[in-house]
Design a protein around this motif. Sequence first.
Motif, PDB file in Angstrom:
ATOM      1  N   LEU A  36      16.028 -27.424  26.282  1.00  0.00           N
ATOM      2  CA  LEU A  36      17.106 -27.500  27.265  1.00  0.00           C
ATOM      3  C   LEU A  36      16.651 -27.128  28.677  1.00  0.00           C
ATOM      4  CD1 LEU A  36      20.015 -25.902  25.234  1.00  0.00           C
ATOM      5  CD2 LEU A  36      19.720 -28.300  25.809  1.00  0.00           C
ATOM      6  N   ILE A  37      15.476 -26.536  28.797  1.00  0.00           N
ATOM      7  CA  ILE A  37      14.991 -26.086  30.109  1.00  0.00           C
ATOM      8  C   ILE A  37      14.942 -27.212  31.132  1.00  0.00           C
ATOM      9  CG2 ILE A  37      13.002 -25.094  31.317  1.00  0.00           C
ATOM     10  CD1 ILE A  37      12.501 -23.407  28.786  1.00  0.00           C
ATOM     11  N   PRO A  38      14.393 -28.408  30.815  1.00  0.00           N
ATOM     12  CA  PRO A  38      14.382 -29.478  31.825  1.00  0.00           C
ATOM     13  C   PRO A  38      15.782 -29.897  32.281  1.00  0.00           C
ATOM     14  CG  PRO A  38      12.850 -30.002  30.077  1.00  0.00           C
ATOM     15  CD  PRO A  38      13.614 -28.798  29.640  1.00  0.00           C
ATOM     16  N   PHE A  39      16.746 -29.888  31.376  1.00  0.00           N
ATOM     17  CA  PHE A  39      18.119 -30.243  31.758  1.00  0.00           C
ATOM     18  C   PHE A  39      18.692 -29.218  32.735  1.00  0.00           C
ATOM     19  CE2 PHE A  39      17.735 -32.369  27.613  1.00  0.00           C
ATOM     20  CZ  PHE A  39      18.016 -33.658  28.023  1.00  0.00           C
ATOM     21  N   VAL A  82      17.069 -29.733  36.229  1.00  0.00           N
ATOM     22  CA  VAL A  82      17.631 -30.884  36.944  1.00  0.00           C
ATOM     23  C   VAL A  82      19.008 -30.555  37.511  1.00  0.00           C
ATOM     24  CG1 VAL A  82      18.501 -33.236  36.619  1.00  0.00           C
ATOM     25  CG2 VAL A  82      16.286 -32.605  35.708  1.00  0.00           C
ATOM     26  N   GLN A  83      19.759 -29.710  36.832  1.00  0.00           N
ATOM     27  CA  GLN A  83      21.109 -29.382  37.275  1.00  0.00           C
ATOM     28  C   GLN A  83      21.147 -28.311  38.360  1.00  0.00           C
ATOM     29  OE1 GLN A  83      23.928 -30.976  36.500  1.00  0.00           O
ATOM     30  NE2 GLN A  83      22.618 -32.386  35.361  1.00  0.00           N
ATOM     31  N   LEU A  84      20.069 -27.577  38.554  1.00  0.00           N
ATOM     32  CA  LEU A  84      20.066 -26.499  39.541  1.00  0.00           C
ATOM     33  C   LEU A  84      20.439 -26.947  40.962  1.00  0.00           C
ATOM     34  CD1 LEU A  84      17.114 -24.182  38.489  1.00  0.00           C
ATOM     35  CD2 LEU A  84      19.557 -23.680  38.476  1.00  0.00           C
ATOM     36  N   PRO A  85      19.862 -28.039  41.501  1.00  0.00           N
ATOM     37  CA  PRO A  85      20.275 -28.447  42.853  1.00  0.00           C
ATOM     38  C   PRO A  85      21.761 -28.793  42.940  1.00  0.00           C
ATOM     39  CG  PRO A  85      18.267 -29.571  42.244  1.00  0.00           C
ATOM     40  CD  PRO A  85      18.752 -28.853  41.023  1.00  0.00           C
ATOM     41  N   LEU A  98      12.492 -32.859  43.910  1.00  0.00           N
ATOM     42  CA  LEU A  98      11.580 -31.821  43.439  1.00  0.00           C
ATOM     43  C   LEU A  98      12.015 -31.307  42.058  1.00  0.00           C
ATOM     44  CD1 LEU A  98       9.149 -30.014  44.004  1.00  0.00           C
ATOM     45  CD2 LEU A  98      10.734 -28.395  45.088  1.00  0.00           C
ATOM     46  N   ALA A  99      13.299 -31.155  41.866  1.00  0.00           N
ATOM     47  CA  ALA A  99      13.809 -30.690  40.575  1.00  0.00           C
ATOM     48  C   ALA A  99      13.503 -31.697  39.471  1.00  0.00           C
ATOM     49  CB  ALA A  99      15.310 -30.433  40.657  1.00  0.00           C
ATOM     50  N   VAL A 100      13.628 -32.973  39.774  1.00  0.00           N
ATOM     51  CA  VAL A 100      13.316 -34.007  38.785  1.00  0.00           C
ATOM     52  C   VAL A 100      11.828 -33.992  38.451  1.00  0.00           C
ATOM     53  CG1 VAL A 100      13.236 -36.499  38.394  1.00  0.00           C
ATOM     54  CG2 VAL A 100      15.281 -35.468  39.373  1.00  0.00           C
ATOM     55  N   LEU A 101      10.984 -33.816  39.457  1.00  0.00           N
ATOM     56  CA  LEU A 101       9.544 -33.747  39.220  1.00  0.00           C
ATOM     57  C   LEU A 101       9.186 -32.526  38.371  1.00  0.00           C
ATOM     58  CD1 LEU A 101       6.688 -34.819  39.787  1.00  0.00           C
ATOM     59  CD2 LEU A 101       6.676 -33.384  41.842  1.00  0.00           C
ATOM     60  N   ILE A 102       9.764 -31.396  38.690  1.00  0.00           N
ATOM     61  CA  ILE A 102       9.503 -30.183  37.908  1.00  0.00           C
ATOM     62  C   ILE A 102       9.993 -30.358  36.468  1.00  0.00           C
ATOM     63  CG2 ILE A 102      10.141 -27.740  37.665  1.00  0.00           C
ATOM     64  CD1 ILE A 102      10.139 -27.610  40.743  1.00  0.00           C
ATOM     65  N   ALA A 103      11.166 -30.971  36.295  1.00  0.00           N
ATOM     66  CA  ALA A 103      11.701 -31.206  34.957  1.00  0.00           C
ATOM     67  C   ALA A 103      10.797 -32.164  34.170  1.00  0.00           C
ATOM     68  CB  ALA A 103      13.117 -31.767  35.040  1.00  0.00           C
ATOM     69  N   LEU A 104      10.239 -33.162  34.852  1.00  0.00           N
ATOM     70  CA  LEU A 104       9.316 -34.088  34.190  1.00  0.00           C
ATOM     71  C   LEU A 104       8.073 -33.357  33.719  1.00  0.00           C
ATOM     72  CD1 LEU A 104       8.416 -36.975  33.428  1.00  0.00           C
ATOM     73  CD2 LEU A 104       7.416 -37.124  35.719  1.00  0.00           C
ATOM     74  N   ILE A 112       7.737 -30.146  33.080  1.00  0.00           N
ATOM     75  CA  ILE A 112       8.122 -29.252  31.983  1.00  0.00           C
ATOM     76  C   ILE A 112       8.326 -30.046  30.698  1.00  0.00           C
ATOM     77  CG2 ILE A 112       9.944 -27.714  31.138  1.00  0.00           C
ATOM     78  CD1 ILE A 112      10.293 -26.759  34.037  1.00  0.00           C
ATOM     79  N   SER A 113       8.950 -31.216  30.796  1.00  0.00           N
ATOM     80  CA  SER A 113       9.176 -32.050  29.610  1.00  0.00           C
ATOM     81  C   SER A 113       7.863 -32.484  28.976  1.00  0.00           C
ATOM     82  CB  SER A 113       9.997 -33.283  29.980  1.00  0.00           C
ATOM     83  OG  SER A 113      11.263 -32.924  30.424  1.00  0.00           O
ATOM     84  N   VAL A 114       6.912 -32.897  29.792  1.00  0.00           N
ATOM     85  CA  VAL A 114       5.611 -33.317  29.261  1.00  0.00           C
ATOM     86  C   VAL A 114       4.895 -32.133  28.611  1.00  0.00           C
ATOM     87  CG1 VAL A 114       3.321 -34.161  29.921  1.00  0.00           C
ATOM     88  CG2 VAL A 114       5.360 -35.283  30.810  1.00  0.00           C
ATOM     89  N   LEU A 115       4.934 -30.969  29.251  1.00  0.00           N
ATOM     90  CA  LEU A 115       4.303 -29.784  28.669  1.00  0.00           C
ATOM     91  C   LEU A 115       4.971 -29.382  27.352  1.00  0.00           C
ATOM     92  CD1 LEU A 115       3.663 -27.615  31.854  1.00  0.00           C
ATOM     93  CD2 LEU A 115       1.981 -28.870  30.491  1.00  0.00           C
ATOM     94  N   LEU A 116       6.293 -29.474  27.309  1.00  0.00           N
ATOM     95  CA  LEU A 116       7.006 -29.172  26.065  1.00  0.00           C
ATOM     96  C   LEU A 116       6.672 -30.176  24.973  1.00  0.00           C
ATOM     97  CD1 LEU A 116      10.506 -28.048  27.377  1.00  0.00           C
ATOM     98  CD2 LEU A 116       8.807 -26.640  26.226  1.00  0.00           C
ATOM     99  N   LEU A 117       6.522 -31.445  25.337  1.00  0.00           N
ATOM    100  CA  LEU A 117       6.151 -32.470  24.361  1.00  0.00           C
ATOM    101  C   LEU A 117       4.768 -32.191  23.792  1.00  0.00           C
ATOM    102  CD1 LEU A 117       6.649 -35.183  22.930  1.00  0.00           C
ATOM    103  CD2 LEU A 117       5.597 -36.283  24.908  1.00  0.00           C
ATOM    104  N   ILE A 118       3.823 -31.859  24.648  1.00  0.00           N
ATOM    105  CA  ILE A 118       2.463 -31.551  24.184  1.00  0.00           C
ATOM    106  C   ILE A 118       2.470 -30.319  23.288  1.00  0.00           C
ATOM    107  CG2 ILE A 118       0.181 -30.779  24.958  1.00  0.00           C
ATOM    108  CD1 ILE A 118       0.615 -32.609  27.432  1.00  0.00           C
ATOM    109  N   SER A 119       3.212 -29.291  23.694  1.00  0.00           N
ATOM    110  CA  SER A 119       3.260 -28.074  22.873  1.00  0.00           C
ATOM    111  C   SER A 119       3.934 -28.344  21.534  1.00  0.00           C
ATOM    112  CB  SER A 119       3.953 -26.940  23.624  1.00  0.00           C
ATOM    113  OG  SER A 119       5.302 -27.252  23.848  1.00  0.00           O
ATOM    114  N   TYR A 120       4.955 -29.209  21.513  1.00  0.00           N
ATOM    115  CA  TYR A 120       5.606 -29.540  20.251  1.00  0.00           C
ATOM    116  C   TYR A 120       4.655 -30.308  19.338  1.00  0.00           C
ATOM    117  CZ  TYR A 120       8.909 -31.359  16.878  1.00  0.00           C
ATOM    118  OH  TYR A 120       9.539 -31.671  15.710  1.00  0.00           O
TER     119      TYR A 120
END
Length: 158
Positions: free
Chosen positions: A80-83, A86-89, A100-106, A108-116
């Motif tokens: 849920l962290i990327p969601f 994205v909602q913070l702004p 910037l928020a979308v880039l950071i969420a992307l 984080i999503s890629v890092l979470l995918l790799i860790s999963y």
Amino acid sequence: MFGIMETAHVQVSVGMGLLAGFTVMLLTVIWGTCIVVGKCDIEDFVAIDGKDTKWLSLTGSGVTTDIWTSYAAMIMAKSLIPFIVVQLPHILHSTSGRHLAVLIALIISVLLLISYCLYQIIFLCKVCFPRVIVVFIDVANYWTDAEALSFSYIGKLV
């Protein structure tokens, strides 16, 4: 041209909201069903499987899970962290930080995918192939011994 972009934006927003909402609804229905159907009595913090005498008690009944289910629940919560990012702004009423928020969420999503993916590989190795790992560790430990020049040990493993 502006009307087409706005229409496309609305359609994408509705589609993403529908997908996210449907996924959350299905997970909630499945989770709720598992709680209701799998509920049993809990005495001294230990579940008594197959015994359900406290129908609507919130303190004397519940479900137990294995450790792997707890890990999966933590992974789902972390997803849920990327969601949230994205909602913070939008929450802070900022228009400049959306890209910037979308880039950071992307990221984080890629890092979470790799860790999963790494978690799944480790899970597969620990649960499904423990014998293979034991053999590899055993061979590695053996080859560090002084008797490593003898190949007779490999026959003992098989």
